[in-house]
Design a protein around this motif. Sequence first.
Motif, PDB file in Angstrom:
ATOM      1  N   GLU A 198      12.651 -11.791 -12.073  1.00  0.00           N
ATOM      2  CA  GLU A 198      11.550 -10.923 -11.658  1.00  0.00           C
ATOM      3  C   GLU A 198      11.821  -9.488 -12.103  1.00  0.00           C
ATOM      4  O   GLU A 198      10.950  -8.794 -12.623  1.00  0.00           O
ATOM      5  CB  GLU A 198      11.343 -10.973 -10.133  1.00  0.00           C
ATOM      6  CG  GLU A 198      10.064 -10.252  -9.736  1.00  0.00           C
ATOM      7  CD  GLU A 198      10.074  -9.717  -8.326  1.00  0.00           C
ATOM      8  OE1 GLU A 198      11.137  -9.703  -7.678  1.00  0.00           O
ATOM      9  OE2 GLU A 198       9.002  -9.282  -7.866  1.00  0.00           O
ATOM     10  N   SER A 213      -0.225  -5.079   4.492  1.00  0.00           N
ATOM     11  CA  SER A 213      -1.578  -4.590   4.217  1.00  0.00           C
ATOM     12  C   SER A 213      -2.048  -4.928   2.821  1.00  0.00           C
ATOM     13  O   SER A 213      -3.168  -5.407   2.647  1.00  0.00           O
ATOM     14  CB  SER A 213      -1.641  -3.082   4.437  1.00  0.00           C
ATOM     15  OG  SER A 213      -1.567  -2.819   5.819  1.00  0.00           O
ATOM     16  N   LEU A 214      -1.232  -4.696   1.849  1.00  0.00           N
ATOM     17  CA  LEU A 214      -1.685  -4.892   0.465  1.00  0.00           C
ATOM     18  C   LEU A 214      -2.178  -6.317   0.230  1.00  0.00           C
ATOM     19  O   LEU A 214      -3.109  -6.549  -0.512  1.00  0.00           O
ATOM     20  CB  LEU A 214      -0.574  -4.552  -0.532  1.00  0.00           C
ATOM     21  CG  LEU A 214      -1.041  -4.500  -1.979  1.00  0.00           C
ATOM     22  CD1 LEU A 214      -1.902  -3.271  -2.230  1.00  0.00           C
ATOM     23  CD2 LEU A 214       0.122  -4.495  -2.952  1.00  0.00           C
ATOM     24  N   THR A 215      -1.538  -7.273   0.924  1.00  0.00           N
ATOM     25  CA  THR A 215      -1.968  -8.666   0.754  1.00  0.00           C
ATOM     26  C   THR A 215      -2.995  -9.062   1.806  1.00  0.00           C
ATOM     27  O   THR A 215      -3.208 -10.238   2.066  1.00  0.00           O
ATOM     28  CB  THR A 215      -0.758  -9.613   0.799  1.00  0.00           C
ATOM     29  OG1 THR A 215       0.075  -9.221   1.896  1.00  0.00           O
ATOM     30  CG2 THR A 215       0.041  -9.542  -0.475  1.00  0.00           C
ATOM     31  N   HIS A 217       8.688  -5.731  -5.437  1.00  0.00           N
ATOM     32  CA  HIS A 217       8.650  -5.912  -3.987  1.00  0.00           C
ATOM     33  C   HIS A 217      10.062  -6.046  -3.399  1.00  0.00           C
ATOM     34  O   HIS A 217      10.785  -6.986  -3.732  1.00  0.00           O
ATOM     35  CB  HIS A 217       7.817  -7.162  -3.704  1.00  0.00           C
ATOM     36  CG  HIS A 217       7.278  -7.235  -2.306  1.00  0.00           C
ATOM     37  ND1 HIS A 217       7.151  -6.149  -1.485  1.00  0.00           N
ATOM     38  CD2 HIS A 217       6.789  -8.300  -1.607  1.00  0.00           C
ATOM     39  CE1 HIS A 217       6.627  -6.538  -0.330  1.00  0.00           C
ATOM     40  NE2 HIS A 217       6.399  -7.837  -0.372  1.00  0.00           N
ATOM     41  N   ILE A 229       2.385  -4.752   9.594  1.00  0.00           N
ATOM     42  CA  ILE A 229       1.491  -5.725   8.951  1.00  0.00           C
ATOM     43  C   ILE A 229       1.714  -5.668   7.442  1.00  0.00           C
ATOM     44  O   ILE A 229       2.217  -4.667   6.928  1.00  0.00           O
ATOM     45  CB  ILE A 229       0.004  -5.394   9.290  1.00  0.00           C
ATOM     46  CG1 ILE A 229      -0.945  -6.562   9.007  1.00  0.00           C
ATOM     47  CG2 ILE A 229      -0.468  -4.146   8.557  1.00  0.00           C
ATOM     48  CD1 ILE A 229      -1.059  -7.518  10.159  1.00  0.00           C
ATOM     49  N   ASP A 278       7.082  -1.916   5.821  1.00  0.00           N
ATOM     50  CA  ASP A 278       7.864  -2.718   6.758  1.00  0.00           C
ATOM     51  C   ASP A 278       8.183  -4.080   6.165  1.00  0.00           C
ATOM     52  O   ASP A 278       9.294  -4.603   6.319  1.00  0.00           O
ATOM     53  CB  ASP A 278       7.138  -2.865   8.110  1.00  0.00           C
ATOM     54  CG  ASP A 278       5.670  -3.208   7.958  1.00  0.00           C
ATOM     55  OD1 ASP A 278       5.004  -2.586   7.118  1.00  0.00           O
ATOM     56  OD2 ASP A 278       5.188  -4.107   8.671  1.00  0.00           O
ATOM     57  N   GLY A 279       7.221  -4.652   5.431  1.00  0.00           N
ATOM     58  CA  GLY A 279       7.497  -5.936   4.787  1.00  0.00           C
ATOM     59  C   GLY A 279       8.456  -5.761   3.624  1.00  0.00           C
ATOM     60  O   GLY A 279       9.425  -6.510   3.472  1.00  0.00           O
ATOM     61  N   CYS A 334       0.856  -1.198   0.000  1.00  0.00           N
ATOM     62  CA  CYS A 334       0.000   0.000   0.000  1.00  0.00           C
ATOM     63  C   CYS A 334       0.885   1.239   0.000  1.00  0.00           C
ATOM     64  O   CYS A 334       0.700   2.170  -0.773  1.00  0.00           O
ATOM     65  CB  CYS A 334      -0.867   0.016   1.248  1.00  0.00           C
ATOM     66  SG  CYS A 334      -2.090  -1.290   1.297  1.00  0.00           S
TER      67      CYS A 334
HETATM   68  C1  LIG Z   1       7.652 -11.207  -5.484  1.00  0.00           C
HETATM   69  C2  LIG Z   1       6.465 -10.826  -4.734  1.00  0.00           C
HETATM   70  N1  LIG Z   1       6.057 -11.585  -3.696  1.00  0.00           N
HETATM   71  C3  LIG Z   1       4.953 -11.251  -3.026  1.00  0.00           C
HETATM   72  C4  LIG Z   1       4.218 -10.158  -3.370  1.00  0.00           C
HETATM   73  C5  LIG Z   1       2.950  -9.863  -2.619  1.00  0.00           C
HETATM   74  N2  LIG Z   1       3.051  -8.695  -1.744  1.00  0.00           N
HETATM   75  C6  LIG Z   1       2.764  -7.461  -2.205  1.00  0.00           C
HETATM   76  S1  LIG Z   1       2.902  -6.280  -1.054  1.00  0.00           S
HETATM   77  C7  LIG Z   1       3.313  -7.435   0.127  1.00  0.00           C
HETATM   78  C8  LIG Z   1       3.566  -7.045   1.538  1.00  0.00           C
HETATM   79  C9  LIG Z   1       3.466  -5.590   1.758  1.00  0.00           C
HETATM   80  O1  LIG Z   1       3.690  -5.269   3.076  1.00  0.00           O
HETATM   81  P1  LIG Z   1       4.432  -3.950   3.429  1.00  0.00           P
HETATM   82  O2  LIG Z   1       5.701  -3.866   2.725  1.00  0.00           O
HETATM   83  O3  LIG Z   1       4.485  -3.866   4.892  1.00  0.00           O
HETATM   84  O4  LIG Z   1       3.510  -2.820   2.778  1.00  0.00           O
HETATM   85  P2  LIG Z   1       2.099  -2.288   3.224  1.00  0.00           P
HETATM   86  O5  LIG Z   1       1.121  -2.838   2.256  1.00  0.00           O
HETATM   87  O6  LIG Z   1       1.857  -2.736   4.593  1.00  0.00           O
HETATM   88  O7  LIG Z   1       2.218  -0.806   3.106  1.00  0.00           O
HETATM   89  C10 LIG Z   1       3.361  -8.698  -0.407  1.00  0.00           C
HETATM   90  C11 LIG Z   1       3.677  -9.901   0.359  1.00  0.00           C
HETATM   91  C12 LIG Z   1       4.684  -9.390  -4.458  1.00  0.00           C
HETATM   92  N3  LIG Z   1       4.052  -8.293  -4.876  1.00  0.00           N
HETATM   93  N4  LIG Z   1       5.787  -9.739  -5.094  1.00  0.00           N
END
Ligand SMILES: Cc1ncc(C[n+]2csc(CCOP(=O)(O)OP(=O)(O)O)c2C)c(N)n1
Lengths: 343, 626
Positions: free
Chosen positions: B333, A131-133, A74, A129, A99-100, A57
């Motif tokens: 990727e 969030s996007l997923t 990502h 957390i 954070d992820g 997000c």
């Molecule tokens: C290679 C890859 N693996 C998994 C994902 C799915 N994915 C998209 S955003 C995300 C996690 C986001 O969390 P964060 O970085 O904390 O961002 P937030 O949405 O909380 O702002 C994941 C697992 C992806 N886009 N690309």
Amino acid sequence: MITTSENKLTAKDFVPDQDVKWCPGCGDYSILKQVQTIFPDLGIPRENFVFISGIGCSSRFTYYMETYGMHSIHGRAGIIASGVKSANPNLSVWVVSGDGDSTAIGGNHFIHLMRRNLDLNYLMFNNQIYSLTKGQYSPTSEKGKITKSTPFGTIEAPFNPAELALGANASFVSRTLDRDPKHMQAILKKANQHKGTSFVEVYQNCPIFNDGAFFAYSDKETKKEEAIYVENGQPLIYGENNNKGIKLNGLTPEIVDLTTTGVSANDLWIHNEQDKTKANLLARMFDAVVPDVHFPRPFGVLFAEERPVYEEMMQSQIENAKAKKGEPNLDSILSGDKTWTIN
Amino acid sequence: MDTAQEQVAGNKVNFIDTENVVIRFSGDSGDGMQLTGTQFSDTSAFFGNDICTFPDYPSEIRAPAGTIAGVSGFQIQFGSKEINTPGDSYDVLVAMNAAALKVELKNIKKGGVIIANTAGFDKKSLRLAQYSDDADPLKDGSLSDYKVLEIDITKHTKESLSGTNLGNKEVERAKNMFILGLIYWMFDRPTEHTEAFIKEKFGKKPDIAEGNILALQAGWNYGENTEIFTSRYRVASAELAKGNYRSITGNHAAAIALIAASKKAGIPLFLGSYPITPATDILHDLSKYKASGVKTFQAEDEIGGICSSIGASYTGHLAATTTSGPGLSLKIEALGLATILEIPLVVINVQRGGPSTGLPTKTEQADLLQAMYCRHGEAPLPVIAAASPSDCFDTVFEAARIALEHMTPIICLTDGYIANGSEPWRYPTEAALPMIKVHFASKDEWKEGPYLPYKRDEKLSRPWAIPGTPGLEHRIGGLERKHETGHPSHDPENHEFMVKLRQQKIDKIADYIPEQKVNFGKESGKLAVLTWGSTYGTVRNSLIEMSKEGKEVSHIHLRYLNPFPKNLEAVLRKFDKILIPEMNNGQLSVLIRSKYLIPTISLNKIKGVPFSADEIKAKVNELLNN
Ligand SMILES: Cc1ncc(C[n+]2csc(CCOP(=O)(O)OP(=O)(O)O)c2C)c(N)n1
Ligand code: SF4
Ligand SMILES: [Mg+2]
């Protein structure tokens, strides 16, 4: 259209004609607002700003800034930004990441970016957390957290991003939060001023998947006890009516009551941004840095040191080589040292 | 060796004239065989021979001394005729120890010469080489098919240096120069070239320089003065095209091709890379060209290598990343991102044996389908491949041209065989190289309306507006782009349209590359051998030799693997049969069959070593006879 520093930019000049699509009440709105508010004051031509974000997000941020920008993949924003800044040191480069994005899939790039120290700004929106997923725990989620992927609670010890950045040899480590616009603006300006990689951890509320994770630091009833704002050269004081202070006993922090113990402000821990040992202690005031003592969470610039930046060292190696050898012409590169002729 | 003998008057030693010779220098990793081989190659190239070399390292850096795992070889074929390969079997083997002999024996020609360093055949060496207890190949008659010359190289080197102050270690190290001097004598080559090299290399250590030169001369004199040699060999200079030559390896050619392309495009060069055998030398080489303004970035991993390059490309650099198979997998990727961003990026994949760590120091061509198809979503990319060490220059330069002029990432395939191998190269001048057209968008061109980052030109490529350009601020990213505006778009119609448009853009590159020609032989016939990559040399050689026997087989070599040249199908259909030899399980065959429905015939070898001419000829003969 205003494009150069000669004409004064306004916040509006950084708002593109795209709809912002975060959920109502998302902490990301505040961050966007503060960035757009301070940018006109930085004295940087708009065309020289570049945003690089990952995925999440938070990383949608790039689409909401009328600057150059790349919404990438990502976890890779920091390393893409490293290429941008190394290639063109004149640009003002801003990384936006979650954070992820920063500490899970992009953890490796994150630590290496910190140690390389390119002169760029790194905004990590920490909502603890994914969030996007739609709500799985992240490496910053507190232990025991119940999420969609941990219905019985997480069993992992979390990262403390500030501590991680310091451990990775970051030259600027700070923390602020979405609900304190003034503080965030001040920190963003300091991050911009700092020459080197400026790590800004922003506590960001996700009302949908992790609502209230940081309210303790912003709610009227609790914030005085739970948050401590550190300022360079100032004693560590917090609490209702500033009645509490933190004192160092050797390297062990202690909470003292300023109204009852007779300890004065001068006896307290005086924040020194350049003291890395103490910055480590500050960063670790997160869990129990001392068993069973509950410390307030520090906000502000925890650490800042001036040291050479990567892209300038890269450039100066090039300049030195040119000065020493002169720039070789292509013909001499093509021929190499040893040639022969067939007639 | 094709030979003609001649008794030189007043000399017991025969001079034998021969067209081409294969020498294999083989010894322990610490024996300096690579240096010996390189020096012999340089001298022969300088003399005017056509040459082709093949360094063959062990994958362990310093395997225990004297063991089979520690054997390091350097092979050279040189001749007075066109040489396209390092040769299949050796005329001369230099075996510095028993392990080297054990490893190389199967590849020595019957009647070939073995020069064995007896100091490397003591009890301990034999045991390390896993000869059974009392077996000593020098004594047990097992080498009766060869001319074996036993020389205690270690002892002779020591004797020749007895007048110097060099310590044991330095004396021991100089033994490769003794053997080099001897081989120079054997092939009637002067030592001057190497003497000059030694003086330069050890400029700051005159003692060592002197010792090495003494050992070199002692080796030469040993040939001249002892009577163990009955023949010397002469290889006349080759009839190479007129011009200026240098010797070049594929990896170095790739490195300087990137520099050349950046100069011809008028933009700086950036390389983001992570070390991996056998591609690392490109990173090493480019890191030296600081004075040319080259920026090299050793990233934390392969992903970082490509991502830093994507960042640099975004700012208007010629950006490249170099790797080998497993590294390419890690970059996929990000390659998807570069594809949807439609920014220029050169990915050089120096193939090695896989999967996984596989045979990391051995060669293979098994990443063709990875380069073509290993992506998420519909993500076509141009793919091209180099045929020989010097062709790495042209191919990488061409890759940069396609990337920049068509605004696309491109994968350029080479392999360990040509990356480390070397050959003489008639190098071009700067003036002779074509310009590469790069254009950065400016506000002046977009006065009328908003900047459209995904508007297409006649090549279907998009404009390149780099950060720092006033008035063209815009966002790009990995979400599907709306046609022309480049805004993120989830519109299903737009997605399908964009997928097809990106495909057409890559297909359209075929309008900007040369048509396919038949490289050797007639334009039609019973059989054509279709190759790509490093199998070029062996196949060319084999077919030239077979044509002398009156066998007509054509050779078609592909540089452009995606898109194929427009006339490829027509060229192939003129032959009754198409044979495709590949160092993989038939990957080009898959492409040709699926694209043209032509029933190709595969010849596959997946042993970490190139085809031999005999293997090619046998298959060709089989097809001619049926
Ligand atoms: C290679 C890859 N693996 C998994 C994902 C799915 N994915 C998209 S955003 C995300 C996690 C986001 O969390 P964060 O970085 O904390 O961002 P937030 O949405 O909380 O702002 C994941 C697992 C992806 N886009 N690309
Ligand atoms: S899911 Fe959470 S983080 Fe994402 S936009 Fe909505 S509120 Fe913000
Ligand atoms: Mg998050």
